[in-house]
Design a protein around this motif. Structure first.
Motif, PDB file in Angstrom:
ATOM      1  N   VAL A  19      -8.465   2.819   5.917  1.00 24.47           N
ATOM      2  CA  VAL A  19      -8.613   3.305   4.550  1.00 24.47           C
ATOM      3  C   VAL A  19      -7.376   4.108   4.169  1.00 24.47           C
ATOM      4  O   VAL A  19      -6.933   4.961   4.925  1.00 24.47           O
ATOM      5  N   GLY A  20      -6.818   3.824   3.004  1.00 23.61           N
ATOM      6  CA  GLY A  20      -5.760   4.651   2.451  1.00 23.61           C
ATOM      7  C   GLY A  20      -6.434   5.717   1.605  1.00 23.61           C
ATOM      8  O   GLY A  20      -6.804   5.454   0.464  1.00 23.61           O
ATOM      9  N   ASP A  21      -6.618   6.896   2.149  1.00 25.40           N
ATOM     10  CA  ASP A  21      -7.430   7.921   1.504  1.00 25.40           C
ATOM     11  C   ASP A  21      -6.530   8.876   0.725  1.00 25.40           C
ATOM     12  O   ASP A  21      -5.902   9.772   1.295  1.00 25.40           O
ATOM     13  N   PHE A  22      -6.480   8.705  -0.593  1.00 21.33           N
ATOM     14  CA  PHE A  22      -5.680   9.538  -1.481  1.00 21.33           C
ATOM     15  C   PHE A  22      -6.506  10.651  -2.123  1.00 21.33           C
ATOM     16  O   PHE A  22      -6.015  11.320  -3.025  1.00 21.33           O
ATOM     17  N   ARG A  23      -7.751  10.864  -1.698  1.00 24.92           N
ATOM     18  CA  ARG A  23      -8.596  11.844  -2.381  1.00 24.92           C
ATOM     19  C   ARG A  23      -8.033  13.254  -2.284  1.00 24.92           C
ATOM     20  O   ARG A  23      -8.072  14.018  -3.237  1.00 24.92           O
ATOM     21  N   SER A  24      -7.512  13.621  -1.121  1.00 26.68           N
ATOM     22  CA  SER A  24      -7.000  14.974  -0.917  1.00 26.68           C
ATOM     23  C   SER A  24      -6.178  15.005   0.354  1.00 26.68           C
ATOM     24  O   SER A  24      -6.291  14.114   1.213  1.00 26.68           O
ATOM     25  N   ASP A  25      -5.346  16.037   0.505  1.00 27.84           N
ATOM     26  CA  ASP A  25      -4.638  16.235   1.764  1.00 27.84           C
ATOM     27  C   ASP A  25      -5.506  16.963   2.789  1.00 27.84           C
ATOM     28  O   ASP A  25      -5.040  17.283   3.893  1.00 27.84           O
ATOM     29  N   ARG A 332      -6.465  11.256  -9.695  1.00 32.42           N
ATOM     30  CA  ARG A 332      -5.522  12.030  -8.890  1.00 32.42           C
ATOM     31  C   ARG A 332      -5.281  11.316  -7.567  1.00 32.42           C
ATOM     32  O   ARG A 332      -6.216  10.942  -6.864  1.00 32.42           O
ATOM     33  N   PHE A 333      -4.012  11.154  -7.235  1.00 29.40           N
ATOM     34  CA  PHE A 333      -3.602  10.622  -5.937  1.00 29.40           C
ATOM     35  C   PHE A 333      -2.909  11.751  -5.183  1.00 29.40           C
ATOM     36  O   PHE A 333      -1.970  12.356  -5.691  1.00 29.40           O
ATOM     37  N   VAL A 334      -3.379  12.049  -3.973  1.00 32.26           N
ATOM     38  CA  VAL A 334      -2.757  13.085  -3.150  1.00 32.26           C
ATOM     39  C   VAL A 334      -2.132  12.414  -1.927  1.00 32.26           C
ATOM     40  O   VAL A 334      -2.815  11.745  -1.149  1.00 32.26           O
ATOM     41  N   VAL A 335      -0.837  12.596  -1.785  1.00 29.12           N
ATOM     42  CA  VAL A 335      -0.093  12.018  -0.663  1.00 29.12           C
ATOM     43  C   VAL A 335      -0.045  13.044   0.473  1.00 29.12           C
ATOM     44  O   VAL A 335       0.166  14.239   0.229  1.00 29.12           O
ATOM     45  N   HIS A 336      -0.244  12.582   1.688  1.00 33.92           N
ATOM     46  CA  HIS A 336      -0.205  13.466   2.851  1.00 33.92           C
ATOM     47  C   HIS A 336       0.437  12.726   4.014  1.00 33.92           C
ATOM     48  O   HIS A 336       0.905  11.587   3.862  1.00 33.92           O
ATOM     49  N   LEU A 337       0.468  13.359   5.182  1.00 38.13           N
ATOM     50  CA  LEU A 337       1.239  12.805   6.286  1.00 38.13           C
ATOM     51  C   LEU A 337       0.691  11.469   6.797  1.00 38.13           C
ATOM     52  O   LEU A 337       1.410  10.741   7.485  1.00 38.13           O
ATOM     53  N   GLN A 338      -0.537  11.117   6.452  1.00 32.05           N
ATOM     54  CA  GLN A 338      -1.076   9.829   6.885  1.00 32.05           C
ATOM     55  C   GLN A 338      -1.171   8.829   5.742  1.00 32.05           C
ATOM     56  O   GLN A 338      -1.859   7.813   5.854  1.00 32.05           O
ATOM     57  N   ILE A 339      -0.468   9.114   4.655  1.00 35.95           N
ATOM     58  CA  ILE A 339      -0.245   8.138   3.593  1.00 35.95           C
ATOM     59  C   ILE A 339       1.201   7.671   3.702  1.00 35.95           C
ATOM     60  O   ILE A 339       2.126   8.487   3.708  1.00 35.95           O
ATOM     61  N   THR A 340       1.410   6.386   3.790  1.00 37.26           N
ATOM     62  CA  THR A 340       2.744   5.830   3.971  1.00 37.26           C
ATOM     63  C   THR A 340       3.245   5.177   2.690  1.00 37.26           C
ATOM     64  O   THR A 340       2.499   5.006   1.722  1.00 37.26           O
ATOM     65  N   ARG A 341       4.515   4.788   2.696  1.00 36.73           N
ATOM     66  CA  ARG A 341       5.066   4.069   1.564  1.00 36.73           C
ATOM     67  C   ARG A 341       4.290   2.763   1.337  1.00 36.73           C
ATOM     68  O   ARG A 341       4.108   2.335   0.192  1.00 36.73           O
ATOM     69  N   GLU A 342       3.823   2.171   2.417  1.00 37.72           N
ATOM     70  CA  GLU A 342       3.056   0.932   2.295  1.00 37.72           C
ATOM     71  C   GLU A 342       1.771   1.157   1.490  1.00 37.72           C
ATOM     72  O   GLU A 342       1.381   0.312   0.674  1.00 37.72           O
ATOM     73  N   HIS A 343       1.115   2.282   1.713  1.00 37.45           N
ATOM     74  CA  HIS A 343      -0.087   2.595   0.929  1.00 37.45           C
ATOM     75  C   HIS A 343       0.256   2.728  -0.554  1.00 37.45           C
ATOM     76  O   HIS A 343      -0.474   2.237  -1.422  1.00 37.45           O
ATOM     77  N   CYS A 344       1.353   3.409  -0.837  1.00 41.34           N
ATOM     78  CA  CYS A 344       1.762   3.601  -2.236  1.00 41.34           C
ATOM     79  C   CYS A 344       2.096   2.265  -2.890  1.00 41.34           C
ATOM     80  O   CYS A 344       1.733   2.017  -4.053  1.00 41.34           O
ATOM     81  N   GLU A 345       2.769   1.396  -2.144  1.00 44.60           N
ATOM     82  CA  GLU A 345       3.090   0.073  -2.673  1.00 44.60           C
ATOM     83  C   GLU A 345       1.816  -0.723  -2.954  1.00 44.60           C
ATOM     84  O   GLU A 345       1.729  -1.455  -3.944  1.00 44.60           O
ATOM     85  N   LYS A 346       0.816  -0.557  -2.087  1.00 46.76           N
ATOM     86  CA  LYS A 346      -0.441  -1.266  -2.286  1.00 46.76           C
ATOM     87  C   LYS A 346      -1.131  -0.793  -3.561  1.00 46.76           C
ATOM     88  O   LYS A 346      -1.665  -1.608  -4.333  1.00 46.76           O
ATOM     89  N   VAL A 347      -1.134   0.522  -3.798  1.00 41.24           N
ATOM     90  CA  VAL A 347      -1.725   1.046  -5.033  1.00 41.24           C
ATOM     91  C   VAL A 347      -1.032   0.447  -6.245  1.00 41.24           C
ATOM     92  O   VAL A 347      -1.679  -0.007  -7.197  1.00 41.24           O
ATOM     93  N   ILE A 348       0.276   0.425  -6.221  1.00 39.21           N
ATOM     94  CA  ILE A 348       1.039  -0.113  -7.347  1.00 39.21           C
ATOM     95  C   ILE A 348       0.723  -1.596  -7.562  1.00 39.21           C
ATOM     96  O   ILE A 348       0.552  -2.052  -8.709  1.00 39.21           O
ATOM     97  N   ASP A 349       0.599  -2.344  -6.478  1.00 43.44           N
ATOM     98  CA  ASP A 349       0.268  -3.769  -6.596  1.00 43.44           C
ATOM     99  C   ASP A 349      -1.111  -3.972  -7.222  1.00 43.44           C
ATOM    100  O   ASP A 349      -1.291  -4.847  -8.083  1.00 43.44           O
ATOM    101  N   VAL A 350      -2.087  -3.174  -6.787  1.00 42.67           N
ATOM    102  CA  VAL A 350      -3.445  -3.302  -7.331  1.00 42.67           C
ATOM    103  C   VAL A 350      -3.452  -2.950  -8.813  1.00 42.67           C
ATOM    104  O   VAL A 350      -4.076  -3.648  -9.633  1.00 42.67           O
TER     105      VAL A 350
END
Length: 365
Positions: A19-25, A332-350
């Motif tokens: 899971v790419g969890d952007f809910r909170s850090d 709200r999207f919260v980026v943290h140490l276990q969110i990678t660029r790949e997760h961000c790219e996936k959000v943008i694609d969706v």
């Protein structure tokens, strides 16, 4: 002094494939290396002041913040509440804070419950500002010359505020105003690590303006539990008393303090990567027509979509991505140490696919 375990640290693992969890850090999981550090920690009874790893952490935070004393506690909420209770000793009294402040909106009314203080929430936008300024705070201070009002005894600020950095000029002006009126100041610096990283202003410089400061360890730094409260020696002695009263006296807490040591060494330096990923995500979403409702100064991206927020959050969930909905249209999207660029790219694609689908439906009408 605390020593890291002799085994080499393992790399931080992202949650790609899960899971790419952007809910909170706050959702970060301890890495294997952090767990190893926790297992290796020397411990003692912290209520007796005998846990060497906790003592080393508190000494380390004294050095980082420039305050004379520090206290390791369970959470930022506990730290804020201990600060309020230690500053506010004799009602009637009031607390001035931003109307969005965590202490006011997300701590279960703790300040009023524990201290008997009334809260004076200030909307800085009414005074033409994004964050608290002396111009906004001044008219809301209740001084001792009017018996109809509870005198203001504490001014609280928060940095970052919803991921935005509070300008150092605001901080200097507000705290100076408070001092001139004999009013104590507290900073909810749960994400001050992010503010310091984004601006290059040291923790010591930020903390020097306040009588007390909360610094959370379980958000951007990725610890499972913990927060630090700093202030004067007398203040921390009183806060330690109240920590015990609140049921927060813990024993072999060095296991948790070891996670903080590891995080300071390995995760604090990683925050620029979190900020870069958040900026990448913000740019990508804005380029697709989503409105950035707040500046993406640090690790938070707030957007408003041209369709219901639930539509977007549900579509993201289908791809294993979870987010926090601010209201009917804001996310709200919260980026943290276990969110990678790949997760961000996936959000943008969706989002890109959803925008195209929405445009297609609109054209067919």
């Amino acid at each position: 002094m605390y020593q890291q375990p002799s085994s080499p640290p393992l790399p931080i693992k992202g949650n790609v494939g899960g899971v790419g969890d952007f809910r909170s850090d706050t959702v970060t999981q301890p890495t294997d290396a952090m767990r190893q550090a926790m297992l290796a920690a020397p411990v003692g009874d912290d209520v007796y002041g005998e846990d060497p790893t906790v003592l080393a952490l508190q000494a380390r935070m004294i050095e980082l913040t420039g305050h004379p004393a520090a206290l390791f506690v369970a959470s930022a909420t506990m730290s804020n509440q201990l600060a309020a209770r230690s500053h506010l000793t004799q009602p009637p009294h009031s607390v001035v804070c931003d109307h969005r402040a965590h202490m006011h909106t997300y701590e279960a009314g703790g300040v009023s419950f524990f201290t008997g203080a009334s809260i004076i929430p200030v909307d800085p936008e009414r005074y033409g500002a994004r964050h608290l300024t002396a111009k906004a705070v001044g008219p809301n201070l209740c001084l001792d010359d009017d018996v109809h009002h509870a005198p203001t005894r504490l001014v609280c600020m928060e940095n970052t505020m919803n991921g935005q950095v509070v300008p150092i000029e605001n901080i200097r002006d507000v705290t100076r105003l408070a001092r001139e009126n004999g009013i104590a100041t507290h900073l909810d610096g749960a994400r001050l690590w992010n503010a310091s990283t984004a601006t290059g202003i040291s923790l010591k410089e930020y903390c020097s303006h306040y009588d007390s400061v909360t610094l959370c360890l379980s958000k951007g730094l990725g610890c499972p539990v913990g927060s630090i409260l700093v202030g004067s020696k007398q203040f921390i002695k009183k806060a330690t008393h109240f920590r015990k009263m609140f049921g927060g006296g813990w024993r072999q807490a060095g296991i948790l303090a070891a996670a903080a040591h590891y995080a300071l060494d390995h995760n604090f330096p990683n925050l620029p990567n979190d900020h870069a990923n958040a900026a990448f995500l913000a740019h990508g979403l804005a380029s697709l027509g989503l409105e950035l409702t707040r500046p993406a100064d640090t690790n938070m991206v707030w957007v408003r979509a041209p369709f219901p927020a639930s539509t977007l959050s549900n579509r993201l969930a289908e791809h294993g991505i979870t987010v926090f909905s601010g209201d009917a249209t804001e996310l709200r999207f919260v980026v943290h140490l276990q969110i990678t660029r790949e997760h961000c790219e996936k959000v943008i694609d969706v989002v890109r696919d959803l925008v195209r689908t929405s445009e297609g439906v609109e054209k067919s009408r």
